[in-house]
Design a protein around this motif. Structure first.
Motif, PDB file in Angstrom:
ATOM      1  N   THR A   1      10.685  11.180   1.828  1.00  0.00           N
ATOM      2  CA  THR A   1       9.723  11.521   2.878  1.00  0.00           C
ATOM      3  C   THR A   1       8.654  12.377   2.144  1.00  0.00           C
ATOM      4  N   TYR A   2       7.479  12.032   2.443  1.00  0.00           N
ATOM      5  CA  TYR A   2       6.342  12.605   1.927  1.00  0.00           C
ATOM      6  C   TYR A   2       5.128  12.678   2.742  1.00  0.00           C
ATOM      7  N   GLY A   3       4.131  13.366   2.261  1.00  0.00           N
ATOM      8  CA  GLY A   3       2.708  13.493   3.116  1.00  0.00           C
ATOM      9  C   GLY A   3       2.482  14.591   3.901  1.00  0.00           C
ATOM     10  N   GLN A   4       1.197  14.874   4.144  1.00  0.00           N
ATOM     11  CA  GLN A   4       0.825  16.046   4.824  1.00  0.00           C
ATOM     12  C   GLN A   4       0.152  15.566   6.142  1.00  0.00           C
ATOM     13  N   GLY A   5       0.479  16.209   7.474  1.00  0.00           N
ATOM     14  CA  GLY A   5       0.242  15.617   8.658  1.00  0.00           C
ATOM     15  C   GLY A   5       1.021  14.359   9.047  1.00  0.00           C
ATOM     16  N   CYS A   6       0.672  13.351   8.352  1.00  0.00           N
ATOM     17  CA  CYS A   6       1.561  12.038   8.550  1.00  0.00           C
ATOM     18  C   CYS A   6       2.575  11.942   7.546  1.00  0.00           C
ATOM     19  N   ARG A   7       3.800  12.252   8.116  1.00  0.00           N
ATOM     20  CA  ARG A   7       5.170  12.060   7.086  1.00  0.00           C
ATOM     21  C   ARG A   7       5.542  10.732   6.927  1.00  0.00           C
TER      22      ARG A   7
ATOM     23  N   ALA B   1       6.611  15.786  -1.247  1.00  0.00           N
ATOM     24  CA  ALA B   1       7.763  14.875  -1.053  1.00  0.00           C
ATOM     25  C   ALA B   1       8.937  15.516  -1.032  1.00  0.00           C
ATOM     26  N   LYS B   2       9.954  15.063  -0.611  1.00  0.00           N
ATOM     27  CA  LYS B   2      11.456  15.361  -0.690  1.00  0.00           C
ATOM     28  C   LYS B   2      12.060  14.225  -0.542  1.00  0.00           C
ATOM     29  N   VAL B   3      13.087  14.235  -1.392  1.00  0.00           N
ATOM     30  CA  VAL B   3      14.030  13.141  -1.667  1.00  0.00           C
ATOM     31  C   VAL B   3      15.518  13.401  -1.346  1.00  0.00           C
ATOM     32  N   GLU B   4      16.284  12.695  -0.606  1.00  0.00           N
ATOM     33  CA  GLU B   4      17.610  12.823  -0.260  1.00  0.00           C
ATOM     34  C   GLU B   4      18.543  11.674  -0.942  1.00  0.00           C
TER      35      GLU B   4
ATOM     36  N   ASP C   1      32.012  10.487 -16.315  1.00  0.00           N
ATOM     37  CA  ASP C   1      30.549  10.656 -16.975  1.00  0.00           C
ATOM     38  C   ASP C   1      29.767  11.473 -15.777  1.00  0.00           C
ATOM     39  N   VAL C   2      28.791  12.173 -16.383  1.00  0.00           N
ATOM     40  CA  VAL C   2      27.763  12.658 -15.408  1.00  0.00           C
ATOM     41  C   VAL C   2      26.937  11.372 -14.925  1.00  0.00           C
ATOM     42  N   LEU C   3      26.603  11.466 -13.932  1.00  0.00           N
ATOM     43  CA  LEU C   3      25.719  10.316 -13.462  1.00  0.00           C
ATOM     44  C   LEU C   3      24.091  10.886 -13.166  1.00  0.00           C
ATOM     45  N   ASN C   4      23.276  10.186 -13.433  1.00  0.00           N
ATOM     46  CA  ASN C   4      21.984  10.717 -13.385  1.00  0.00           C
ATOM     47  C   ASN C   4      21.347   9.696 -12.384  1.00  0.00           C
ATOM     48  N   PRO C   5      21.052   9.809 -11.160  1.00  0.00           N
ATOM     49  CA  PRO C   5      20.533   8.755 -10.377  1.00  0.00           C
ATOM     50  C   PRO C   5      19.038   9.139 -10.220  1.00  0.00           C
ATOM     51  N   ARG C   6      18.383   8.996 -11.123  1.00  0.00           N
ATOM     52  CA  ARG C   6      17.059   9.111 -11.337  1.00  0.00           C
ATOM     53  C   ARG C   6      16.164   8.158 -10.300  1.00  0.00           C
ATOM     54  N   VAL C   7      15.423   8.532  -9.742  1.00  0.00           N
ATOM     55  CA  VAL C   7      14.441   7.837  -8.735  1.00  0.00           C
ATOM     56  C   VAL C   7      13.081   8.186  -9.413  1.00  0.00           C
ATOM     57  N   GLY C   8      11.795   7.400  -8.990  1.00  0.00           N
ATOM     58  CA  GLY C   8      10.638   8.000  -9.148  1.00  0.00           C
ATOM     59  C   GLY C   8       9.547   7.470  -8.079  1.00  0.00           C
ATOM     60  N   LEU C   9       9.085   8.421  -7.564  1.00  0.00           N
ATOM     61  CA  LEU C   9       8.172   8.175  -6.410  1.00  0.00           C
ATOM     62  C   LEU C   9       6.605   8.193  -6.786  1.00  0.00           C
ATOM     63  N   HIS C  10       6.065   7.311  -6.956  1.00  0.00           N
ATOM     64  CA  HIS C  10       4.636   7.212  -7.558  1.00  0.00           C
ATOM     65  C   HIS C  10       3.530   6.154  -6.822  1.00  0.00           C
TER      66      HIS C  10
ATOM     67  N   GLY D   1       0.834  -1.201   0.128  1.00  0.00           N
ATOM     68  CA  GLY D   1       0.018   0.095   0.097  1.00  0.00           C
ATOM     69  C   GLY D   1       0.706   1.379   0.003  1.00  0.00           C
ATOM     70  N   GLY D   2       0.402   2.322  -0.542  1.00  0.00           N
ATOM     71  CA  GLY D   2       1.082   3.778  -0.442  1.00  0.00           C
ATOM     72  C   GLY D   2       1.968   3.620  -1.828  1.00  0.00           C
ATOM     73  N   PRO D   3       2.636   4.592  -1.954  1.00  0.00           N
ATOM     74  CA  PRO D   3       3.552   4.930  -3.293  1.00  0.00           C
ATOM     75  C   PRO D   3       4.888   3.858  -3.020  1.00  0.00           C
ATOM     76  N   LYS D   4       5.412   3.867  -4.159  1.00  0.00           N
ATOM     77  CA  LYS D   4       6.792   2.877  -4.166  1.00  0.00           C
ATOM     78  C   LYS D   4       7.787   4.215  -4.800  1.00  0.00           C
ATOM     79  N   LEU D   5       9.109   3.751  -3.940  1.00  0.00           N
ATOM     80  CA  LEU D   5      10.056   4.496  -4.763  1.00  0.00           C
ATOM     81  C   LEU D   5      11.114   3.605  -5.366  1.00  0.00           C
TER      82      LEU D   5
END
Length: 991
Positions: A795-801, A696-699, A677-686, A660-664
């Motif tokens: 980290t994400y969400g409003q009220g409940c993080r 949402a914030k991602v570190e 090389d330039v490294l692009n460490p892309r992640v998706g939070l959906h 349940g909830g989103p997946k990173l």
């Protein structure tokens, strides 16, 4: 202005009516208790709202107002603008916004108002497209109370009777509130000169539902491939314009195309151009608000859309549209409910698995057996998931054919503590054939199952026996391959494992010790079966500690959590005590299941538990108390007191996976990554439907090596390869020798760095606006060859993080740099018609790290024009390599072109190319090649040139500018020698 009502009660035939200025919105009891009106022309005041035809009540909760707005950055800068959202054209003529410039391709924006003529597109075609292109306006950025944060807009196209196509990143609220607030108009346009058309009275159509959308990005394809959504409009027959056709044929190089969109929420704009080839579109101007618009051919058919990504690679002239084939497929094939999984464990049982592993010296096999038994026991039962196992060494065998989890699990691991069964009976021996393991694993899935297929490969060694991975991976098809390498860079082929995992939709992770191996098996369970991990830190329970400090993790809407605890020493078992937000201890019962192995334990907790779900949960780790058998109370108390001084520290990890909830998700890397090389460490939070969590914030946390492997081997000198037992090549034999003389570990330090991740369209992250895809381009970062480990924390969400984590590893290879590579020419002899000599290459990368000895299989050489290569490259064992060449000194320079996989070739000559000299340009784009061959499939993942046969007619003409001769440069081998000039007249290599 549009209005949001809630707490609506309409009795009997009562109606809530809102006067819009161009129409009237009518809501009844069937409309529900919470809804949005269509936009109102705010110039007509007062705005009338009334309940008629009965009794009732409603609250006007909020209103959205489209107003001229300045961004935080100054208007007219890269991401700075001043908008003018005036669809009713209450000002005449229309006042153009001050546009942002990040997608300004030309010195001035070359679009024109949609009613202006285009250079070659007929007016009738332009008008057909103009009529079907609209702007979608919605509330965006909802807060915890459900209030919209601001008004937003995107562009889109009518593609069927009442179906409107736009970008997924325009409608991302997981609760669908932006969709429910949205309306579309096709009338927001001026005359060519910017004046208001006669009788202008635009009509908005309410969005009533989301019909279909692209899946959440998962790394198996570019994020733009799924950045689309189709919504249905509320309109009576004949009220909407004529929809446009989506063309089946791909876009051809040289074909006339044109755009139609609403940049920055402005009036409709259009622009004509010519497609230059490739999967991207080049040469048009856009802004925020253009997102979701389509690209059209000269017949007015869609050939690309929706507009998703830009600028591509930092180039303001390059954008990406979502392939229409994906939209058509999604509309014709609605998503099916989640299907069960078939997972094949592919387990390395080669001779190297008998070696010892940190942290406590157990064999690699024992550590791997514990990790695999944890994974097996975590797999859910009763939902159709199936398991199988292949083991491999010199050859592979299907030890356990695919079967339902409940049936197969006891056969694989036996009864508690799950150290028996087929996994417990594995015996190490033989060589390593990764290809055999993968190939038999794929065959083991069999046929006839509609389940999604995934493979989990564990290996501690280097492939040394056919079939090789490259021979069998083509048969994997849609099977996702997750790879766990067990050991250091001396033990595993990091470049190969990185490439094969990422190319087949999975992750590569590296475990240096048995504790890390168990953690990564647990994380693999979360990635394959669930929505990933909430948290997974590592800790130490000191010898003076009976229990840990509380570990806190938040639960926010998840349906099920699994708390996994693992420790390093089976002789020091630990216990997990989990407490709900109110402090209730979670105890095993019919719903809560606890399973304990030799060095791990987990609790599966369905939610809600005792009526509780959201909030901070607590985990306390303590030592399993001694069992009192035949002891008096006094003896038991004495033993308990003595146990407060424990024999040693215990290292442990805990991780929490969730349903349940989103997946990173990590979204993958190129097949090969090289130093510099330039490294692009892309992640998706959906969420599964592609929507995005709020706030949402991602570190990103990276552990990077501080010394290159090639430097270690150069300083040591090449060891002989190991040919007996589980064979090892010379390079890895050297690394193993270095590790052995250093107490069993490679002397490679690491540095830990933290980076913020961005989802703003300005960091090569994903779509033009926020879409749940995060990136931080790491420039000048890959400074040393070796394995880089990554941990992204969201980290994400409003009220409940809430939190999500994902781990992966990338092995960076040394990229040979022509400016730092020493090349000398020795043993030169003359013969009739030319000269013969030996080139000595000492390859270095951009940061002057040596390639090192034993790396001859990592590059090839080809002759420069006028040069012949005689024989193979020879490894001299000290970091230098030789190649014999023949050339005519009157017409050629003795040199070669060095080629590494998936990297532009680099020419090298003795002394190097001087600054400003015109070295050969070997960069040709894959897109140009595909267009030349008549191939236009946007899903092509890579192109390899296997052979080339061309005929070239040369014209005898002078060069435009001379080239300087290569200057002499003293190398590490042989004497300084100045090569002859490129031509007799000292003109350039471009001649």
């Amino acid at each position: 202005m549009f209005l949001h009502f809630d707490s609506v009660v309409l009795n009997g035939g009562a109606r809530l009516e809102v006067a819009l200025g161009y129409d009237t919105d009518v809501f009844t009891s069937a409309s529900g208790t919470d809804f949005w009106s269509r936009p109102v022309n705010a110039a007509i005041t007062p705005i009338t709202m009334r309940i008629v035809g009965g009794t009732g009540s409603a609250r006007l909760l909020e209103f959205g107002s489209g107003e001229p707005t300045e961004t935080a950055n100054p208007p007219g800068t890269s991401t700075g603008s001043r908008s003018n959202p005036d669809p009713f054209l209450n000002s005449n003529p229309y006042q153009e916004p001050i546009y942002e410039t990040r997608l300004k391709c030309h010195p001035d924006f070359e679009w024109r108002n949609a009613r202006c003529a285009l250079p070659t597109v007929p007016d009738a075609i332009r008008d057909k497209v103009r009529a079907a292109t609209g702007i979608i306006v919605e509330a965006h950025g909802f807060n915890a109370a459900g209030h919209g944060g601001h008004v937003s807009s995107c562009s889109g196209t009518l593609i069927a009777g009442d179906l409107f196509l736009t970008a997924r990143h325009c409608l991302v609220d997981p609760a669908g509130r932006d969709v429910r607030s949205a309306s579309v108009t096709f009338d927001y346009e001026t005359n060519c000169d910017g004046s208001r058309p006669a009788g202008h009275n635009p009509r908005f159509f309410k969005v009533v539902e989301e019909v279909a959308a692209g899946a959440a990005a998962n790394g198996s394809s570019p994020p733009s491939s799924s950045d689309w959504v189709v919504v249905r409009l509320d309109a009576a027959p004949g009220e909407l314009p004529m929809p446009l056709e989506m063309r089946d044929a791909g876009l051809m190089s040289g074909e006339t195309v044109f755009t139609m969109h609403h940049p920055t929420g402005a009036v409709k704009k259009t622009q004509e151009g010519v497609h230059g080839g490739g999967s991207n579109v080049v040469g048009f101007d856009y802004c925020g608000g253009s997102s979701g618009s389509s690209l059209f051919d000269s017949s007015g058919r869609l050939v690309g859309g929706p507009l998703s990504v830009g600028p591509v690679g930092g180039n303001a002239c390059v954008v990406t549209y979502t392939p229409l084939a994906n939209v058509k497929s999604g509309l014709n094939n609605p998503p099916v409910p989640a299907v069960p999984l078939d997972v094949m464990i592919v387990f390395d049982r080669s001779g190297s698995m008998s070696g010892s592993a940190p942290p406590i010296g157990r064999s690699k096999l024992e550590e791997a057996q514990d990790a695999a038994s944890l994974f097996v026991q975590l797999v859910r039962e009763g939902v159709g998931d199936r398991l199988g196992m292949v083991t491999f060494s010199s050859a592979a065998g299907l030890d356990r054919p695919m079967g339902l989890a409940a049936t197969v699990k006891p056969l694989l691991v036996g009864p508690a503590p799950f150290t028996g069964g087929q996994i417990g009976g594995i015996v190490p021996g033989g060589n390593t054939s990764l290809g055999a393991g993968i190939g038999i694993g794929q065959l083991g899935f069999g046929s006839g199952s509609a389940n999604t297929k995934a493979m989990l490969l564990l290996t501690d060694g280097l492939q040394n026996t056919a079939p090789m991975v490259e021979e069998v991976e083509g048969f994997l098809g849609s099977t996702k391959l997750n790879v766990i390498g067990f050991g250091s860079d001396a033990d595993i082929n990091g470049p190969l494992l990185t490439r094969v995992a990422h190319e087949h939709g999975g992750h590569f992770t590296r475990a240096l010790d048995g504790l890390g191996l168990r953690k990564f098996f647990g994380l693999s369970f979360g990635n394959i079966f669930e929505n990933g991990a909430l948290t997974d830190p590592e800790h130490v329970l000191g010898r003076n500690q009976a229990e840990s400090q509380p570990h806190i993790f938040n639960v926010c809407g998840e349906e099920h959590i699994t708390v996994v605890l693992g420790w390093d020493d089976p002789q020091a078992p630990l216990r997990a005590r989990v407490y709900s937000p109110s402090g209730k201890l979670v105890t095993p019962d019919k719903r809560v299941r606890e399973v304990r192995g030799r060095s791990w334990v987990f609790l599966k907790i369905p939610l809600p538990f005792a009526g509780e779900r959201d909030g901070p949960w607590k985990l306390i780790v303590d030592r399993v108390p001694p069992i009192a058998i035949g002891r008096t109370k006094r003896a038991t108390a004495a033993a308990s007191a003595a146990a407060q001084q424990f024999p040693s520290d215990v290292h442990y990890f805990y991780l929490v996976t969730a349903v349940g909830g989103p997946k990173l998700s990590y979204l993958g890397s190129p097949r090969h990554v090289y130093t510099g090389d330039v490294l692009n460490p892309r992640v998706g939070l959906h969420y599964p439907n592609g929507t995005v969590p709020a706030d949402a914030k991602v570190e990103l946390i990276v552990d990077a090596p501080t010394i290159a492997l090639g430097r270690l081997t150069t300083e040591t000198g090449l060891h002989a390869p190991v040919t007996s037992g589980d064979a090892v090549d010379g390079f890895h034999a050297t690394l193993k020798g270095i590790a052995s003389s250093n107490g069993g570990t490679l002397p490679v330090g690491t540095t830990t760095m933290h980076f913020p991740m961005f989802d703003d369209g300005a960091h090569d992250d994903g779509a033009m606006e926020a879409d749940g895809i995060y990136n931080h381009p790491l420039k000048d970062f890959t400074r040393a060859e070796g394995t880089y480990t990554f941990r992204a924390l969201a980290t994400y969400g409003q009220g409940c993080r809430a939190t999500r984590e994902v781990h992966w590893a990338v092995h960076v290879e040394p990229g040979i740099d022509p400016d730092n590579t020493d090349v000398t020419l020795i043993d030169v002899t003359d013969f009739d018609g030319g000269q013969r000599g030996t080139l000595v290459l000492v390859p270095h990368d951009h940061y002057d790290n040596p390639l090192g000895p034993g790396r001859g299989d990592g590059f090839t050489v080809a002759p420069l024009p006028g040069v012949q290569v005689v024989g193979p490259v020879t490894d001299r064992g000290d970091g230098s390599y030789t190649v014999v060449v023949v050339w005519d000194p009157d017409t050629a320079t003795p040199g070669v072109i060095v080629q590494q996989p998936d990297r532009p070739p680099v020419p090298v000559v003795p002394g190097g190319y001087p600054s400003g000299d015109c070295r050969p340009d070997c960069n040709d784009t894959a897109g140009d090649l595909l267009d030349c061959l008549g191939l236009h499939d946007s899903n092509v993942k890579r192109v390899q040139v296997k052979s080339v046969c061309i005929e070239v007619d040369l014209e005898d003409s002078d060069c435009e500018r001379p080239c300087k001769e290569p200057k002499g440069k003293r190398g590490k081998h042989g004497k300084e020698r100045k090569p002859p000039g490129a031509h007799k007249d000292d003109r350039g290599c471009g001649c």
